[in-house]
Design an enzyme around this catalytic site. Sequence first.
Site, PDB file in Angstrom:
ATOM      1  N   SER A 172       0.827  -1.222   0.000  1.00 58.18           N
ATOM      2  CA  SER A 172       0.000   0.000   0.000  1.00 58.18           C
ATOM      3  C   SER A 172       0.856   1.265   0.000  1.00 58.18           C
ATOM      4  O   SER A 172       0.517   2.260   0.647  1.00 58.18           O
ATOM      5  CB  SER A 172      -0.957  -0.001   1.205  1.00 58.18           C
ATOM      6  OG  SER A 172      -1.880  -1.064   1.104  1.00 58.18           O
ATOM      7  N   ASP A 288      -7.641  -1.696  -2.487  1.00 57.53           N
ATOM      8  CA  ASP A 288      -9.084  -1.417  -2.440  1.00 57.53           C
ATOM      9  C   ASP A 288      -9.756  -1.550  -3.805  1.00 57.53           C
ATOM     10  O   ASP A 288     -10.979  -1.538  -3.899  1.00 57.53           O
ATOM     11  CB  ASP A 288      -9.352  -0.014  -1.873  1.00 57.53           C
ATOM     12  CG  ASP A 288      -8.943   0.095  -0.403  1.00 57.53           C
ATOM     13  OD1 ASP A 288      -8.522  -0.922   0.173  1.00 57.53           O
ATOM     14  OD2 ASP A 288      -9.033   1.203   0.155  1.00 57.53           O
TER      15      ASP A 288
HETATM   16  O1  LIG Z   1      -4.179   4.807   4.639  1.00 58.33           O
HETATM   17  C1  LIG Z   1      -5.282   4.659   4.111  1.00 58.33           C
HETATM   18  O2  LIG Z   1      -6.072   5.615   3.940  1.00 58.33           O
HETATM   19  C2  LIG Z   1      -5.655   3.314   3.627  1.00 58.33           C
HETATM   20  C3  LIG Z   1      -4.685   2.346   3.435  1.00 58.33           C
HETATM   21  C4  LIG Z   1      -4.978   0.996   2.917  1.00 58.33           C
HETATM   22  O3  LIG Z   1      -4.898   0.076   3.991  1.00 58.33           O
HETATM   23  P1  LIG Z   1      -3.600  -0.865   4.255  1.00 58.33           P
HETATM   24  O4  LIG Z   1      -2.412  -0.009   4.379  1.00 58.33           O
HETATM   25  O5  LIG Z   1      -3.944  -1.556   5.539  1.00 58.33           O
HETATM   26  O6  LIG Z   1      -3.491  -1.799   3.085  1.00 58.33           O
HETATM   27  C5  LIG Z   1      -6.386   0.922   2.307  1.00 58.33           C
HETATM   28  O7  LIG Z   1      -6.742  -0.402   2.098  1.00 58.33           O
HETATM   29  C6  LIG Z   1      -7.411   1.612   3.170  1.00 58.33           C
HETATM   30  O8  LIG Z   1      -8.694   1.561   2.613  1.00 58.33           O
HETATM   31  C7  LIG Z   1      -7.081   3.071   3.351  1.00 58.33           C
HETATM   32  C1  LIG Z   2      -9.741  -1.290   3.927  1.00 58.17           C
HETATM   33  C2  LIG Z   2     -10.546  -0.240   3.954  1.00 58.17           C
HETATM   34  O1  LIG Z   2     -10.701   0.614   5.019  1.00 58.17           O
HETATM   35  P1  LIG Z   2     -10.020   0.638   6.455  1.00 58.17           P
HETATM   36  O2  LIG Z   2      -8.844  -0.290   6.467  1.00 58.17           O
HETATM   37  O3  LIG Z   2      -9.586   2.064   6.633  1.00 58.17           O
HETATM   38  O4  LIG Z   2     -11.074   0.229   7.427  1.00 58.17           O
HETATM   39  C3  LIG Z   2     -11.372   0.098   2.763  1.00 58.17           C
HETATM   40  O5  LIG Z   2     -11.988   1.167   2.756  1.00 58.17           O
HETATM   41  O6  LIG Z   2     -11.428  -0.688   1.805  1.00 58.17           O
END
Ligand SMILES: O=C(O)C1=C[C@@H](OP(=O)(O)O)[C@@H](O)[C@H](O)C1
Ligand SMILES: C=C(OP(=O)(O)O)C(=O)O
Length: 409
Positions: A172, A288
Amino acid sequence: MKYLIKAPEERLRASVQLPASKSISNRALILNALSYSPYDIQNLSDCDDTEVMVKALNSDSRDFDIKAAGTAMRFLTAFLSKIVGEWTITGTERMKNRPIKLLVDALNSLGARIEYIEKEGYPPLRIFGSALQGGEISLAGGVSSQYISALLMIAPLMEKGLTLHLEGNIISRPYINLTLQLMEQFGVKAIWNGQTIKILPQEYKPIRFTVESDWSAASYWYSIMALSKNAEIELLGLFKNSLQGDAAGAKLFAQLGVGTTFTDRGVVLKYNGNAVKKLIYNFVNEPDLAQTFVVTCVLLNIPFRFTGLQSLKIKETDRIEALKTELRKLGYLLTDSNDSILEWNGERCEPEADPIIATYEDHRMAMAFAPAALVLPKGLKVADPEVVTKSYPAYWEDLRKAGFALIEN
Ligand SMILES: O=C(O)C1=C[C@@H](OP(=O)(O)O)[C@@H](O)[C@H](O)C1
Ligand SMILES: C=C(OP(=O)(O)O)C(=O)O
């Protein structure tokens, strides 16, 4: 409650005001608070995940319930650990099963005191906030980038700043970039060199900030375009040079025959029919978007091999299992391996006669499956459709405006 979703009877035409990005909203709120800004953030998301953050930051209480919001849980844990006082933070049952040990260990080694109230390694937490010393630590980069973002945002306020060595594969990554870019807009500089991010003690500066539309939410409209083929869809408030990693969805949807034209108010989608025979992609930077592409590909009859899905098991639900189970109901057999790979080679089974897609308290399950109504002659039934409020409260209203029928039953 469930919805029976039926495709529009006429040609689908929509100009959609997408929700604001929740990732940007939730960072901007923390940075606004850390800079003691007199300005309100403009165009904040109205989704549940942002609402719980606004509430927590404006509350007089010492006990916070952030429901299902991963970003709020991780960002507030770090934020509260440097504010003098005793705090508790909890969330939904699922949140109590989403790991947070790596972040808690990191914060504790930087001078914080955080304890587990129930199960070791998981929320709810009791946080004894105080000034943080900071210093140099190592953290695994392959579990959740949210731990890293959470630490980075408070790093300039630690006495010695922070030197963060990321170990192993970094997942990510665009979300870490997003954090650093927004911090820079609020006047804080970081140095990212190889696996190490260094932030010296600095002060945030208040700025006027407006949140852009959400590229993850845009993906469901790209899917609608790919499946309906002759729709006219405009998505408002998106920018070509977006700070969001999920803007990569535009290029990836080009491989499924959907073209993107940027205008001065967003994007216009066009179907050109140039789809690949098989889609191979590593989603490590855009986790996502995975559900959108899995569902769209099978419905377009395009086999796929998707890697980099290791974080999907610890999100709102185990998304790998959820996708396999629900697509089997529609007659598609997917295989997974290594906890991080999902594939479809065209294999099918007998679909259920009257399938109801379960959503597992996961907004993206509901939103990714809804476009299937365009290709299923009897429409699609989706259970607990209200889950979409986690990131896109107006999703169903927007589908209705675009001509879909949503029948409650
Ligand atoms: O930092 C953020 O805003 C996010 C990071 C991602 O999570 P991960 O780092 O756990 O993959 C993503 O999946 C999530 O919806 C939002
Ligand atoms: C993983 C997600 O959100 P969070 O981890 O912030 O709950 C998402 O929105 O797909």
